[in-house]
Design an enzyme around this catalytic site. Structure first.
Site, PDB file in Angstrom:
ATOM      1  CG  PHE A 111      -0.416   0.537   2.408  1.00  0.00           C
ATOM      2  CD1 PHE A 111      -0.743   1.854   2.966  1.00  0.00           C
ATOM      3  CD2 PHE A 111       0.504  -0.418   3.149  1.00  0.00           C
ATOM      4  CE1 PHE A 111      -0.168   2.176   4.227  1.00  0.00           C
ATOM      5  CE2 PHE A 111       0.859  -0.006   4.590  1.00  0.00           C
ATOM      6  CZ  PHE A 111       0.827   1.364   4.925  1.00  0.00           C
ATOM      7  CE  LYS A 112       3.734   1.678   4.920  1.00  0.00           C
ATOM      8  NZ  LYS A 112       4.702   1.440   5.779  1.00  0.00           N
ATOM      9  CG  ASP A 113       4.125   0.578  -4.421  1.00  0.00           C
ATOM     10  OD1 ASP A 113       5.297   0.828  -4.074  1.00  0.00           O
ATOM     11  OD2 ASP A 113       3.913  -0.707  -4.513  1.00  0.00           O
TER      12      ASP A 113
END
Length: 462
Positions: A111-113
């Site tokens: 999800f950090k992308d």
């Protein structure tokens, strides 16, 4: 839009200065001077937008024309063109009340992308426009590092150093970071925990002379751009359900370590999104769940778990929530954070605790319960959860009322945590991009956990 510090000792600054400052120079965290309010009519219009179109509208509220709209649109479009799903963050329906928000379709399957593809492009844009040096320093409990490196590797004018806790991330997370052999990337494996890495980062950013001399920029969620980017998928998930005929409030269950992802949901709610519960799901490192239930914020003994990205005791975004909990009063926040530095403890009572419990529900998921949830969802729905998402699912199931519509945030692809999934005799096929990592050499330096040793490495690298 201007940005101010939670501790009140930084004059209001613009968006670009805020993302370059990262940690506020007074040691606090930057927040918007006011939170934009989104009307029901605007929400109705936004419902028809694609993910990049929605991101553009939300970012525009916070950028305040510091970046021309055409340039901002290109940054957004370039950032989300790298995702494998056209919806960017699709919602999967499991049954009439259970949904999974898949946030792992970016380049590093995490999800950090969603935030870091944008922030990487934003840093590159600012560097080119202002002819400024960008030296990024970050800490990771597993996913931030790979996403940050992927967001800026090979970009002109940018160097990045990432600290991760040695042998305390999953093998895939480690490989995603350390198989990068670009001249502008430095991986340091710190002998210690993520909290040690995070402490070093905050100490170095708090050393304003060092920060300015070496042009340090933040990639962790202390950077307000990270939070703003993450608010988008709360709105987008709600709109996807609305298109399927759902009306009324929706609850979100959020696997939580550093409090950034759930704070983004809190911000979306304050902007006007119709959120019912924000469920704060922790693993056995449950400082945040204890805070919600008891009003005591105090680190406990560190526990290694099957969800290592949540193995965090001190949540770097917690101070932002305290700022709003205490009526945007920087003096109170400053006192509380000084107390925490001295005693490693903050106590909230009375009306403030009642407000905490109105803002969040919380549940701490044990190691075996996490694995049980992976097995249960795989058998019942044919859907494979990674262990962090499993914590969110377990918390949602535990706290949801009968018939309540709940969206669980899925923070990573299960292939990133095969060690845990194999414990329940579930086999999976790695995506090709992940399978290829196992044949690549690694480039990493193991270091001690002192500020001085990290400083020396940075001086040499930068």
């Amino acid at each position: 839009m201007k940005y101010i510090s939670t501790r009140g000792q930084v004059s209001p600054i613009g968006f670009i200065d805020a993302i370059l400052m990262g940690l506020a120079d007074d040691g606090g965290l930057l927040v918007p001077q006011h939170i934009p309010q989104v009307s029901e009519a605007t929400l109705q219009k936004w419902q028809e937008l694609s993910y990049p179109e929605l991101a553009l509208e939300i970012f525009s509220l916070y950028v305040n024309d510091e970046i021309p709209r055409a340039d901002l649109k290109k940054l957004v479009d370039d950032s989300y063109a790298t995702f494998r799903d056209e919806a960017v963050t699709p919602v999967r329906k499991l049954d009439d009340s259970r949904y999974i928000l898949e946030l792992f379709h970016g380049p590093t399957f995490a999800f950090k992308d969603v935030a870091l593809q944008f922030l990487g492009n934003l840093y590159s844009y600012v560097s080119a426009k202002t002819n400024s040096v960008i030296h990024i320093l970050g800490a990771t409990s597993g996913d931030t590092g790979a996403s940050a490196i992927e967001g800026v590797r090979g970009k002109e004018g940018i160097r990045i150093c990432i600290l991760h806790p040695h042998q305390k991330v999953s093998k895939v997370q480690e490989l995603q970071m350390t198989t990068i052999n670009d001249a502008n990337v430095l991986n340091l494996a710190v002998e210690g925990t993520f909290d040690d890495c995070q402490r070093i980062i905050k100490d170095l950013f708090a050393d304003v002379d060092f920060k300015v001399k070496y042009h340090l920029r933040a990639i962790n969620s202390i950077n307000i751009a990270r939070i703003l980017a993450q608010t988008v998928y709360y709105f987008y998930a709600y709109f996807q359900l609305a298109k399927q005929g759902h009306s009324g409030k929706v609850s979100f269950s959020v696997p939580t370590g550093n409090f950034g992802d759930i704070f983004a949901g809190y911000l979306a709610k304050k902007m006007g999104l119709s959120v019912d519960k924000l469920v704060l799901a922790t693993n056995e490192n449950n400082i945040l769940a204890r805070f919600v239930s008891e009003g005591v914020y105090e680190p406990g003994a560190f526990r290694g778990t099957h969800s290592p990205s949540m193995d965090i005791q001190v949540a770097s975004n917690f101070e932002r929530y305290l700022f709003y909990l205490y009526g945007e009063d920087p003096q109170t926040v400053t006192q509380l954070m000084a107390q925490f530095k001295a005693d490693s403890r903050i106590v909230v009572t009375g009306d403030a605790l009642k407000q905490v419990q109105a803002d969040f529900a919380a549940y701490s998921v044990g190691n075996e319960e996490c694995l049980d949830t992976i097995s249960e969802y795989y058998q019942k729905y044919g859907y494979l959860l990674d262990p962090h998402t499993a914590c969110g699912a377990a918390a949602s199931d535990k706290l949801a009322a009968e018939g309540e519509t709940a969206i669980v945030l899925s923070t990573a692809h299960p292939a990133k945590f095969d060690e845990a999934i194999r414990l329940r005799s579930i086999s999976q096929t790695y995506p090709e991009q992940i399978q290829q990592l196992f044949d690549k050499p690694q480039f990493v330096t193991v270091v001690g956990g002192t500020n001085e040793e990290i400083k020396n490495r940075l001086v040499s690298f930068f």
